[in-house]
Design a protein around this motif. Sequence first.
Motif, PDB file in Angstrom:
ATOM      1  N   GLU A 169       0.852  -1.190   0.000  1.00  0.00           N
ATOM      2  CA  GLU A 169       0.000   0.000   0.000  1.00  0.00           C
ATOM      3  C   GLU A 169       0.889   1.242   0.000  1.00  0.00           C
ATOM      4  OE1 GLU A 169      -3.231  -0.169  -0.244  1.00  0.00           O
ATOM      5  OE2 GLU A 169      -3.465  -2.340   0.064  1.00  0.00           O
ATOM      6  N   PHE A 170       0.257   2.402  -0.095  1.00  0.00           N
ATOM      7  CA  PHE A 170       0.990   3.662  -0.042  1.00  0.00           C
ATOM      8  C   PHE A 170       0.624   4.437   1.214  1.00  0.00           C
ATOM      9  CE2 PHE A 170       1.479   2.699  -4.484  1.00  0.00           C
ATOM     10  CZ  PHE A 170       2.724   3.226  -4.800  1.00  0.00           C
ATOM     11  N   CYS A 171       1.593   5.198   1.707  1.00  0.00           N
ATOM     12  CA  CYS A 171       1.357   6.078   2.841  1.00  0.00           C
ATOM     13  C   CYS A 171       2.123   7.379   2.607  1.00  0.00           C
ATOM     14  CB  CYS A 171       1.796   5.423   4.155  1.00  0.00           C
ATOM     15  SG  CYS A 171       3.587   5.215   4.307  1.00  0.00           S
ATOM     16  N   CYS A 172       1.916   8.351   3.462  1.00  0.00           N
ATOM     17  CA  CYS A 172       2.637   9.623   3.373  1.00  0.00           C
ATOM     18  C   CYS A 172       3.780   9.626   4.385  1.00  0.00           C
ATOM     19  CB  CYS A 172       1.705  10.795   3.644  1.00  0.00           C
ATOM     20  SG  CYS A 172       0.431  10.990   2.398  1.00  0.00           S
ATOM     21  N   VAL A 173       4.862  10.278   4.023  1.00  0.00           N
ATOM     22  CA  VAL A 173       6.038  10.387   4.882  1.00  0.00           C
ATOM     23  C   VAL A 173       6.366  11.854   5.064  1.00  0.00           C
ATOM     24  CG1 VAL A 173       8.493   9.858   5.095  1.00  0.00           C
ATOM     25  CG2 VAL A 173       6.946   8.174   4.100  1.00  0.00           C
ATOM     26  N   MET A 245       4.883   7.176  -0.491  1.00  0.00           N
ATOM     27  CA  MET A 245       5.731   6.044  -0.851  1.00  0.00           C
ATOM     28  C   MET A 245       5.180   4.727  -0.325  1.00  0.00           C
ATOM     29  SD  MET A 245       9.040   7.019   1.494  1.00  0.00           S
ATOM     30  CE  MET A 245      10.014   5.706   0.771  1.00  0.00           C
ATOM     31  N   HIS A 246       5.786   3.644  -0.774  1.00  0.00           N
ATOM     32  CA  HIS A 246       5.357   2.307  -0.393  1.00  0.00           C
ATOM     33  C   HIS A 246       5.432   2.148   1.127  1.00  0.00           C
ATOM     34  CE1 HIS A 246       7.608   2.468  -4.179  1.00  0.00           C
ATOM     35  NE2 HIS A 246       6.703   1.645  -4.665  1.00  0.00           N
ATOM     36  N   HIS A 247       4.359   1.596   1.706  1.00  0.00           N
ATOM     37  CA  HIS A 247       4.264   1.498   3.157  1.00  0.00           C
ATOM     38  C   HIS A 247       5.356   0.617   3.759  1.00  0.00           C
ATOM     39  CE1 HIS A 247       1.335   1.060   6.831  1.00  0.00           C
ATOM     40  NE2 HIS A 247       2.457   1.674   7.131  1.00  0.00           N
ATOM     41  N   ARG A 248       5.686  -0.498   3.108  1.00  0.00           N
ATOM     42  CA  ARG A 248       6.705  -1.404   3.665  1.00  0.00           C
ATOM     43  C   ARG A 248       8.065  -0.711   3.738  1.00  0.00           C
ATOM     44  NH1 ARG A 248       4.425  -6.431   3.752  1.00  0.00           N
ATOM     45  NH2 ARG A 248       2.736  -6.834   2.274  1.00  0.00           N
ATOM     46  N   PHE A 271      -0.111  -1.416  -4.850  1.00  0.00           N
ATOM     47  CA  PHE A 271       1.034  -1.559  -5.739  1.00  0.00           C
ATOM     48  C   PHE A 271       1.442  -3.027  -5.746  1.00  0.00           C
ATOM     49  CE2 PHE A 271       5.649  -1.843  -6.169  1.00  0.00           C
ATOM     50  CZ  PHE A 271       5.900  -1.074  -7.289  1.00  0.00           C
ATOM     51  N   ARG A 272       1.623  -3.596  -6.922  1.00  0.00           N
ATOM     52  CA  ARG A 272       1.970  -5.011  -7.020  1.00  0.00           C
ATOM     53  C   ARG A 272       3.296  -5.169  -7.750  1.00  0.00           C
ATOM     54  NH1 ARG A 272      -2.263  -7.792  -5.208  1.00  0.00           N
ATOM     55  NH2 ARG A 272      -4.286  -6.747  -5.199  1.00  0.00           N
TER      56      ARG A 272
END
Length: 312
Positions: A169-173, A245-248, A271-272
């Motif tokens: 998934e995506f998150c904000c940084v 950006m990508h959560h992981r 995102f895959r």
Amino acid sequence: MRFEGLDLNLLVALDAILEERSVMGASRRLHLSQPAMSAAIGRLRQYFNDEIFTISQRKLVPTPLAQSLEKPTRDILLRIRTNLISPPKFDPANSERRFRLVVSDYASIVLMHAVMKRVYRDAPGVCLEILPFSDRVDEQLQRGEVDFVIVPASNLIDGHPSQHLFADEFCCVAWRGNREIGRSISLRRYLQAGHITAQLGLMGGASFDERALVQLGYRRRIELIAPNFTAMAAMVIGTNRIATMHHRLAAIFARNFPLKLLRAPVRIPAFREALQWPASFHMDPALAWLREILTDVASEVDRTPAAQMRVG
């Protein structure tokens, strides 16, 4: 060896010349003298009854016939290498093979660190060469110059086998010292803020999240385009800018940098990440071995919540 009057060694010479566009470069690549390479060109001209190359500004320019021979010649040599020359079995414990993989820094951190540990445990003599993305990825796959490409599923390259790896998934940084943003961010504030994004050669322009936002009808103010995801996260520090950006990967960075993670105020599709390899190498036992490790580690990543991600 001859096949219907054609010395098959000439195909190797033709492939090298088509790649190098230089007699000197082709001779170095094949460890031949320049006179020997020139003789091979002469024999190619005689067999095909075609000039094969002309000289323009001190460079060899292939004729239309030579251009038409480039792909089938490469395909033939790849199939010979895979099906006839490569050993039928692969012994990882005693192998010194070099594998070449095109991988983003995102997948290098989230996936490849653990893959490398497993590879070096089972095959200490094996070398993994990690290459950055470029606009030549499709050509590198077609010519067999790389063994694997780890690519977003939305950017799969036609004509080559692929396999799903994991989703994210995506998150904000944001920087922890950013006083303009607290524990959450509204859509209005998100669109008003200055953004940092990353661009890879394969993307051909906008990033995955940027394209998704545009499709949803949103436009953000991009103030900085970083060369990769690691730089994107680092460049947030000390500023009031944010990054999506990508959560992981963000969870890993947040343990090592003064960053805070925020839920994205708009739903960006998952995102895959996928794995691709040259179609001509599909039966290569060495690639099958590494492919199994890649997919096995990827399944562990897929099962691990982003908040629990660790390097390695």
